[in-house]
Design a protein around this motif. Sequence first.
Motif, PDB file in Angstrom:
ATOM      1  N   ALA A  62       0.819  -1.220   0.000  1.00  0.00           N
ATOM      2  CA  ALA A  62       0.000   0.000   0.000  1.00  0.00           C
ATOM      3  C   ALA A  62       0.851   1.267   0.000  1.00  0.00           C
ATOM      4  O   ALA A  62       0.324   2.370  -0.172  1.00  0.00           O
ATOM      5  CB  ALA A  62      -0.921   0.009   1.221  1.00  0.00           C
ATOM      6  N   ALA A  63       2.157   1.138   0.198  1.00  0.00           N
ATOM      7  CA  ALA A  63       3.009   2.330   0.372  1.00  0.00           C
ATOM      8  C   ALA A  63       3.349   2.968  -0.971  1.00  0.00           C
ATOM      9  O   ALA A  63       3.647   2.273  -1.948  1.00  0.00           O
ATOM     10  CB  ALA A  63       4.294   1.941   1.095  1.00  0.00           C
ATOM     11  N   TYR A  64       3.304   4.299  -1.018  1.00  0.00           N
ATOM     12  CA  TYR A  64       3.759   5.026  -2.200  1.00  0.00           C
ATOM     13  C   TYR A  64       4.314   6.371  -1.765  1.00  0.00           C
ATOM     14  O   TYR A  64       4.017   6.862  -0.669  1.00  0.00           O
ATOM     15  CB  TYR A  64       2.647   5.172  -3.242  1.00  0.00           C
ATOM     16  N   ALA A  65       5.118   6.956  -2.650  1.00  0.00           N
ATOM     17  CA  ALA A  65       5.766   8.222  -2.309  1.00  0.00           C
ATOM     18  C   ALA A  65       6.006   9.026  -3.577  1.00  0.00           C
ATOM     19  O   ALA A  65       6.195   8.463  -4.655  1.00  0.00           O
ATOM     20  CB  ALA A  65       7.103   7.959  -1.611  1.00  0.00           C
ATOM     21  N   TYR A  66       5.939  10.344  -3.435  1.00  0.00           N
ATOM     22  CA  TYR A  66       6.234  11.257  -4.540  1.00  0.00           C
ATOM     23  C   TYR A  66       7.681  11.723  -4.447  1.00  0.00           C
ATOM     24  O   TYR A  66       8.204  11.945  -3.344  1.00  0.00           O
ATOM     25  CB  TYR A  66       5.335  12.497  -4.455  1.00  0.00           C
ATOM     26  N   TYR A  67       8.292  11.938  -5.616  1.00  0.00           N
ATOM     27  CA  TYR A  67       9.640  12.504  -5.677  1.00  0.00           C
ATOM     28  C   TYR A  67       9.685  13.543  -6.780  1.00  0.00           C
ATOM     29  O   TYR A  67       8.949  13.447  -7.767  1.00  0.00           O
ATOM     30  CB  TYR A  67      10.685  11.413  -5.989  1.00  0.00           C
ATOM     31  N   SER A  68      10.551  14.541  -6.624  1.00  0.00           N
ATOM     32  CA  SER A  68      10.860  15.423  -7.742  1.00  0.00           C
ATOM     33  C   SER A  68      12.278  15.922  -7.596  1.00  0.00           C
ATOM     34  O   SER A  68      12.879  15.843  -6.520  1.00  0.00           O
ATOM     35  CB  SER A  68       9.852  16.573  -7.848  1.00  0.00           C
ATOM     36  N   GLY A  69      12.812  16.406  -8.738  1.00  0.00           N
ATOM     37  CA  GLY A  69      14.224  16.771  -8.798  1.00  0.00           C
ATOM     38  C   GLY A  69      14.832  16.116 -10.026  1.00  0.00           C
ATOM     39  O   GLY A  69      14.096  15.548 -10.858  1.00  0.00           O
ATOM     40  N   PRO A  70      16.168  16.182 -10.162  1.00  0.00           N
ATOM     41  CA  PRO A  70      16.803  15.685 -11.394  1.00  0.00           C
ATOM     42  C   PRO A  70      16.428  14.229 -11.699  1.00  0.00           C
ATOM     43  O   PRO A  70      16.623  13.355 -10.848  1.00  0.00           O
ATOM     44  CB  PRO A  70      18.304  15.803 -11.086  1.00  0.00           C
ATOM     45  N   PRO A  71      15.917  13.962 -12.922  1.00  0.00           N
ATOM     46  CA  PRO A  71      15.491  12.598 -13.259  1.00  0.00           C
ATOM     47  C   PRO A  71      16.618  11.576 -13.129  1.00  0.00           C
ATOM     48  O   PRO A  71      16.378  10.427 -12.746  1.00  0.00           O
ATOM     49  CB  PRO A  71      15.037  12.709 -14.725  1.00  0.00           C
ATOM     50  N   GLU A  72      17.859  12.010 -13.439  1.00  0.00           N
ATOM     51  CA  GLU A  72      18.957  11.041 -13.393  1.00  0.00           C
ATOM     52  C   GLU A  72      19.275  10.636 -11.940  1.00  0.00           C
ATOM     53  O   GLU A  72      19.700   9.507 -11.682  1.00  0.00           O
ATOM     54  CB  GLU A  72      20.208  11.579 -14.113  1.00  0.00           C
ATOM     55  N   VAL A  73      19.021  11.534 -11.008  1.00  0.00           N
ATOM     56  CA  VAL A  73      19.254  11.190  -9.595  1.00  0.00           C
ATOM     57  C   VAL A  73      18.158  10.226  -9.125  1.00  0.00           C
ATOM     58  O   VAL A  73      18.434   9.242  -8.430  1.00  0.00           O
ATOM     59  CB  VAL A  73      19.279  12.464  -8.705  1.00  0.00           C
ATOM     60  N   PHE A  74      16.939  10.501  -9.560  1.00  0.00           N
ATOM     61  CA  PHE A  74      15.852   9.581  -9.215  1.00  0.00           C
ATOM     62  C   PHE A  74      16.127   8.204  -9.807  1.00  0.00           C
ATOM     63  O   PHE A  74      16.001   7.181  -9.120  1.00  0.00           O
ATOM     64  CB  PHE A  74      14.514  10.120  -9.714  1.00  0.00           C
ATOM     65  N   ALA A  75      16.521   8.178 -11.086  1.00  0.00           N
ATOM     66  CA  ALA A  75      16.765   6.887 -11.739  1.00  0.00           C
ATOM     67  C   ALA A  75      17.871   6.114 -11.023  1.00  0.00           C
ATOM     68  O   ALA A  75      17.782   4.893 -10.847  1.00  0.00           O
ATOM     69  CB  ALA A  75      17.134   7.111 -13.207  1.00  0.00           C
ATOM     70  N   ALA A  76      18.896   6.833 -10.567  1.00  0.00           N
ATOM     71  CA  ALA A  76      20.017   6.163  -9.901  1.00  0.00           C
ATOM     72  C   ALA A  76      19.575   5.488  -8.603  1.00  0.00           C
ATOM     73  O   ALA A  76      20.113   4.453  -8.219  1.00  0.00           O
ATOM     74  CB  ALA A  76      21.130   7.181  -9.617  1.00  0.00           C
ATOM     75  N   HIS A  77      18.595   6.082  -7.925  1.00  0.00           N
ATOM     76  CA  HIS A  77      18.222   5.569  -6.596  1.00  0.00           C
ATOM     77  C   HIS A  77      16.852   4.922  -6.547  1.00  0.00           C
ATOM     78  O   HIS A  77      16.413   4.503  -5.475  1.00  0.00           O
ATOM     79  CB  HIS A  77      18.302   6.715  -5.581  1.00  0.00           C
ATOM     80  N   GLU A  78      16.214   4.822  -7.701  1.00  0.00           N
ATOM     81  CA  GLU A  78      14.851   4.275  -7.730  1.00  0.00           C
ATOM     82  C   GLU A  78      14.757   2.898  -7.057  1.00  0.00           C
ATOM     83  O   GLU A  78      13.809   2.651  -6.298  1.00  0.00           O
ATOM     84  CB  GLU A  78      14.372   4.256  -9.185  1.00  0.00           C
ATOM     85  N   PRO A  79      15.737   1.975  -7.273  1.00  0.00           N
ATOM     86  CA  PRO A  79      15.597   0.660  -6.614  1.00  0.00           C
ATOM     87  C   PRO A  79      15.605   0.767  -5.089  1.00  0.00           C
ATOM     88  O   PRO A  79      14.892   0.021  -4.407  1.00  0.00           O
ATOM     89  CB  PRO A  79      16.827  -0.120  -7.121  1.00  0.00           C
ATOM     90  N   VAL A  80      16.392   1.689  -4.542  1.00  0.00           N
ATOM     91  CA  VAL A  80      16.414   1.866  -3.082  1.00  0.00           C
ATOM     92  C   VAL A  80      15.104   2.493  -2.617  1.00  0.00           C
ATOM     93  O   VAL A  80      14.481   2.043  -1.640  1.00  0.00           O
ATOM     94  CB  VAL A  80      17.608   2.752  -2.653  1.00  0.00           C
ATOM     95  N   LEU A  81      14.659   3.528  -3.341  1.00  0.00           N
ATOM     96  CA  LEU A  81      13.441   4.225  -2.933  1.00  0.00           C
ATOM     97  C   LEU A  81      12.221   3.300  -3.024  1.00  0.00           C
ATOM     98  O   LEU A  81      11.265   3.442  -2.264  1.00  0.00           O
ATOM     99  CB  LEU A  81      13.238   5.478  -3.795  1.00  0.00           C
ATOM    100  N   ARG A  82      12.283   2.332  -3.929  1.00  0.00           N
ATOM    101  CA  ARG A  82      11.173   1.378  -4.079  1.00  0.00           C
ATOM    102  C   ARG A  82      10.973   0.554  -2.810  1.00  0.00           C
ATOM    103  O   ARG A  82       9.883   0.044  -2.540  1.00  0.00           O
ATOM    104  CB  ARG A  82      11.468   0.475  -5.289  1.00  0.00           C
ATOM    105  N   LEU A  83      12.044   0.406  -2.002  1.00  0.00           N
ATOM    106  CA  LEU A  83      11.927  -0.360  -0.755  1.00  0.00           C
ATOM    107  C   LEU A  83      11.056   0.361   0.272  1.00  0.00           C
ATOM    108  O   LEU A  83      10.515  -0.249   1.188  1.00  0.00           O
ATOM    109  CB  LEU A  83      13.324  -0.618  -0.163  1.00  0.00           C
ATOM    110  N   ILE A  84      10.941   1.678   0.128  1.00  0.00           N
ATOM    111  CA  ILE A  84      10.091   2.449   1.038  1.00  0.00           C
ATOM    112  C   ILE A  84       8.632   2.289   0.626  1.00  0.00           C
ATOM    113  O   ILE A  84       7.740   2.128   1.449  1.00  0.00           O
ATOM    114  CB  ILE A  84      10.510   3.943   0.991  1.00  0.00           C
ATOM    115  N   GLY A  85       8.394   2.358  -0.681  1.00  0.00           N
ATOM    116  CA  GLY A  85       7.045   2.258  -1.235  1.00  0.00           C
ATOM    117  C   GLY A  85       7.124   2.576  -2.714  1.00  0.00           C
ATOM    118  O   GLY A  85       8.166   3.032  -3.205  1.00  0.00           O
ATOM    119  N   GLU A  86       6.047   2.356  -3.423  1.00  0.00           N
ATOM    120  CA  GLU A  86       6.001   2.619  -4.867  1.00  0.00           C
ATOM    121  C   GLU A  86       6.413   4.070  -5.136  1.00  0.00           C
ATOM    122  O   GLU A  86       5.735   5.002  -4.701  1.00  0.00           O
ATOM    123  CB  GLU A  86       4.559   2.379  -5.334  1.00  0.00           C
ATOM    124  N   PRO A  87       7.531   4.291  -5.843  1.00  0.00           N
ATOM    125  CA  PRO A  87       7.968   5.675  -6.047  1.00  0.00           C
ATOM    126  C   PRO A  87       7.387   6.277  -7.323  1.00  0.00           C
ATOM    127  O   PRO A  87       7.334   5.621  -8.360  1.00  0.00           O
ATOM    128  CB  PRO A  87       9.490   5.533  -6.181  1.00  0.00           C
TER     129      PRO A  87
END
Length: 289
Positions: free
Chosen positions: A126-151
């Motif tokens: 059920a977990a999800y989270a919003y992010y914004s900022g440089p797309p390449e930084v998000f892409a680099a950390h997306e697998p880690v952020l996915r552990l918190i909830g659907e990014p």
Amino acid sequence: MTPVTVIGLGPMGQAMAGALLRAGHPVTVWNRTPGRADELVRAGAVRAGTVAAAIAASPLTILSLTDYQVMYDIVPPDALSGRDLVNLSSDTPDAARDAAGWAAGHGGRFLTGGVMVPAPMIDTPAAYAYYSGPPEVFAAHEPVLRLIGEPRHLGADPGLAQLFYQANLEVFLTTLSSLLHATALVTASGVPAREFLPDVMRLLTGIPAMVGDGAELAAALEAGKHPGDLSTVTMMGATADHILRTTDSLGIDRELPAAVRSHYQRAIEAGHGSSNWTALFEVMPGVRQ
Ligand code: NDP
């Protein structure tokens, strides 16, 4: 596995650090009140002695603090160079934009984010989270952020995640206030809350079926068209008036129902009486630029 630092160990920071540990990431933690890290340290996290040491320990640092001011209070700017920070603390979109500029000015990369579920729901489907900022930084950390909830990455503008977070939380907080206010109406009349609140929960879960899904609502608001003869502004406005008069007769705080009634009054005065209730959108100052 990428080492990750978590700074700020309230319920959210503790839950996020726990999820990262369970997934096998080396986790470094720091919290102003050190005892809040004890359980995580027992589970394998490393306690850093300073914020600078915590940030130096991992390429990625997650901040979970009361607000952005706390970040400025505790993060030494010279710790930012070459590091990626994701701030999941609540604040305004402008505060998030300022912080992204501050981090970039000190050689750091910065994502802003807002987690949309409470701590016990972190790392659940059920977990999800919003992010914004440089797309390449998000892409680099997306697998880690996915552990918190659907990014969900909203775009490069660092303010967007906080904008979405605050807009969602407006609905949440207003609903919670109205739940308590409505319960006060009932209990002031001598009826116990337990006889009322289960019915309200039924109403809450029925709202999407009553008002249409988000796409239908968005289409009406974007087109500025509000046809409909089922839930007209006049009918709903009469009810808004009845709610306020009931509130006054019971001597309960009138601020919330008075604000709602004022929306309907304004819409009626502007000639939207026979329109669907969505016409309230047209009379909220600042809505149409
Ligand atoms: P808490 O209020 O429990 O924790 C806040 C954290 O900020 C603590 O680690 C606290 O340290 C630290 N802190 C506050 N002031 C200072 C300071 N001056 N110097 C150093 N550290 C400070 O918050 P939550 O864990 O509940 O929430 C964290 C963020 O996540 C908030 O921005 C919140 O809005 C957001 N959020 C919360 C949700 C929830 O359900 N709780 C859901 C979604 C988002 P210390 O332990 O020493 O007090």
